[in-house]
Design a protein around this motif. Structure first.
Motif, mmCIF file in Angstrom:
data_model
loop_
_atom_site.group_PDB
_atom_site.id
_atom_site.type_symbol
_atom_site.label_atom_id
_atom_site.label_comp_id
_atom_site.label_asym_id
_atom_site.label_seq_id
_atom_site.Cartn_x
_atom_site.Cartn_y
_atom_site.Cartn_z
ATOM 1 N N ARG A 137 33.553 38.281 43.165
ATOM 2 C CA ARG A 137 32.861 39.511 43.537
ATOM 3 C C ARG A 137 31.801 39.883 42.497
ATOM 4 O O ARG A 137 30.733 40.370 42.846
ATOM 5 C CB ARG A 137 33.874 40.644 43.707
ATOM 6 C CG ARG A 137 34.738 40.488 44.945
ATOM 7 C CD ARG A 137 35.853 41.508 45.012
ATOM 8 N NE ARG A 137 36.743 41.224 46.140
ATOM 9 C CZ ARG A 137 37.841 41.927 46.426
ATOM 10 N NH1 ARG A 137 38.180 42.960 45.655
ATOM 11 N NH2 ARG A 137 38.585 41.596 47.462
ATOM 12 N N GLU A 138 32.106 39.648 41.230
ATOM 13 C CA GLU A 138 31.111 39.925 40.196
ATOM 14 C C GLU A 138 29.885 39.027 40.376
ATOM 15 O O GLU A 138 28.741 39.470 40.176
ATOM 16 C CB GLU A 138 31.705 39.725 38.805
ATOM 17 C CG GLU A 138 30.709 40.035 37.696
ATOM 18 C CD GLU A 138 31.285 39.914 36.295
ATOM 19 O OE1 GLU A 138 30.489 39.799 35.342
ATOM 20 O OE2 GLU A 138 32.519 39.929 36.151
ATOM 21 N N ASN A 150 35.605 46.499 37.924
ATOM 22 C CA ASN A 150 36.098 45.297 38.595
ATOM 23 C C ASN A 150 37.551 44.996 38.222
ATOM 24 O O ASN A 150 38.144 45.641 37.349
ATOM 25 C CB ASN A 150 35.183 44.120 38.225
ATOM 26 C CG ASN A 150 35.361 42.921 39.132
ATOM 27 O OD1 ASN A 150 35.976 43.007 40.185
ATOM 28 N ND2 ASN A 150 34.827 41.791 38.716
ATOM 29 N N TYR A 187 44.368 41.614 36.173
ATOM 30 C CA TYR A 187 44.573 42.867 36.901
ATOM 31 C C TYR A 187 45.957 42.960 37.520
ATOM 32 O O TYR A 187 46.473 42.010 38.100
ATOM 33 C CB TYR A 187 43.533 43.038 38.010
ATOM 34 C CG TYR A 187 43.773 44.292 38.818
ATOM 35 C CD1 TYR A 187 43.404 45.530 38.318
ATOM 36 C CD2 TYR A 187 44.408 44.236 40.056
ATOM 37 C CE1 TYR A 187 43.656 46.689 39.029
ATOM 38 C CE2 TYR A 187 44.660 45.388 40.786
ATOM 39 C CZ TYR A 187 44.282 46.622 40.266
ATOM 40 O OH TYR A 187 44.539 47.771 40.974
ATOM 41 N N GLY A 217 36.617 47.699 42.336
ATOM 42 C CA GLY A 217 37.249 46.426 42.659
ATOM 43 C C GLY A 217 38.202 46.489 43.830
ATOM 44 O O GLY A 217 38.389 45.501 44.538
ATOM 45 N N GLY A 245 38.037 38.926 41.689
ATOM 46 C CA GLY A 245 37.164 39.693 40.804
ATOM 47 C C GLY A 245 36.017 38.861 40.276
ATOM 48 O O GLY A 245 34.868 39.324 40.218
#
Length: 336
Positions: A198-199, A188, A225, A253, A195
């Protein structure tokens, strides 16, 4: 040759038996008083005659130009800028408007950039970001921006159009499960809103299926990121392959991370999707379609965000500020 004749307010007024001021009030939110029946009658006649608002003429009268300004928070340098701009521009042209963008660099305040945009006297202003994030605006600036694109205002005072990150993750995980994959790892994007959401969707979809994730791992060494940060992807893939529960699918990711996963699996002599399936987010077409095999990924709704943003900016009656999540689109290729 077919000659197209523009319909004027006077034409509608004559048909409805009312004044031009009353027609303007019904269609453009003016001060004229009228019954709901009269308002609906005028709108019906306008639709029947094919009336289209002349934004340029209205702008000159009301002190603005037929322009929509976009404050670009890194968007111009993003590979997805084209899709957002296409959505904005297509809807704007249909209304006789034009779009211009001014970039918000790290050395400038948001206020100074918005002041620069306002010098062009646009009808409306949007704020667009290169990735899904929260943006803090002052009260003055929140009142200036008509819509946030691919980002959200921290206090919720501006309508925001964002990708449904959590929903997109649920959909791609369900797709992997439907393909028979049961040991799924997620590499990710750490420290960014996309992120995190989405997790949440990744874990929720696995929980629905009664399955535990093989692991959720950060793609880079830094806490936030960046594609320029030192990558951890190769080392993660190596560790996953040596683990007692080797994954049968790796969710990435973004497509850049997926490209690194492809390379790591190739070095290990594994085939995609026969040995391990790979799926991702973003649909960076020049990359995803050229990987071997082509990458299954979730396409961001950037063009839809741009189109809807323009509709919101040009609406006669603005809606109360709200957050609207737009769905991703699953692009099925050969990696699953």
């Amino acid at each position: 040759m077919v000659r197209i004749v523009a319909v004027s307010l006077s034409d509608i007024a004559e048909r409805a038996g009312v004044s031009v001021k009353t027609v303007s009030g019904a269609l453009h939110g003016g001060s004229a008083r009228m019954s709901d029946d009269t308002r609906q009658k005028i709108k019906a006649i306008a639709e029947e005659l094919g009336y289209v608002t002349n934004f340029a003429a209205r702008g000159v009268r009301q002190g603005w130009l037929p322009l929509v300004g976009v404050v670009s928070d890194g968007l111009i340098t993003s590979p997805f800028a084209t899709e957002i701009v296409r959505g904005l521009d297509g809807a704007a042209r249909g209304a006789g408007m034009a779009v211009f963008a001014i970039n918000h660099s790290s050395g400038q305040s948001i206020g100074s950039v918005l002041d620069e945009v306002q010098q062009f006297r646009p009808r409306a202003v949007a704020y667009a970001a290169m990735y899904h994030k929260e943006v803090a605006l002052s009260d003055r600036l929140a009142g200036t921006v008509g819509v946030m694109i691919n980002c959200r205002e921290a206090a919720g005072r501006v309508t925001a159009l964002v990708p449904d990150e959590e929903g997109g993750a649920r959909e791609i995980v369900r797709y992997l499960l439907a393909a028979g994959r049961r040991r799924i790892a997620f590499i990710n994007l750490p420290g960014i809103l996309a992120g995190t959401l989405r997790e949440m969707g990744f874990r929720a979809a696995l929980e629905e299926g009664g399955i535990d994730p093989v692991g959720v791992l950060p793609a880079v060494r830094r806490s936030v990121y960046s594609d320029r940060a030192p990558s951890l992807v190769a080392s993660h893939v190596e560790a996953l392959l040596k683990s007692g529960q080797r994954p049968d699918a790796i969710l990435c990711g973004n497509d850049r991370v997926a490209m690194e996963v492809y390379a790591a699996l190739a070095r290990a002599g594994l085939r995609i999707p026969d040995d391990i399936a790979v799926a991702s987010f973003d649909n960076q077409v020049e990359l995803a379609s050229r990987l071997d095999p082509p990458l299954t990924t979730m396409a961001l709704p950037h063009r839809a965000m741009g189109r809807l943003a323009m509709e919101i900016l040009l609406a006669e009656q603005p809606e109360p500020p709200h957050l609207r999540k737009l769905p991703f689109h699953l692009v099925e290729r050969a990696s699953v």
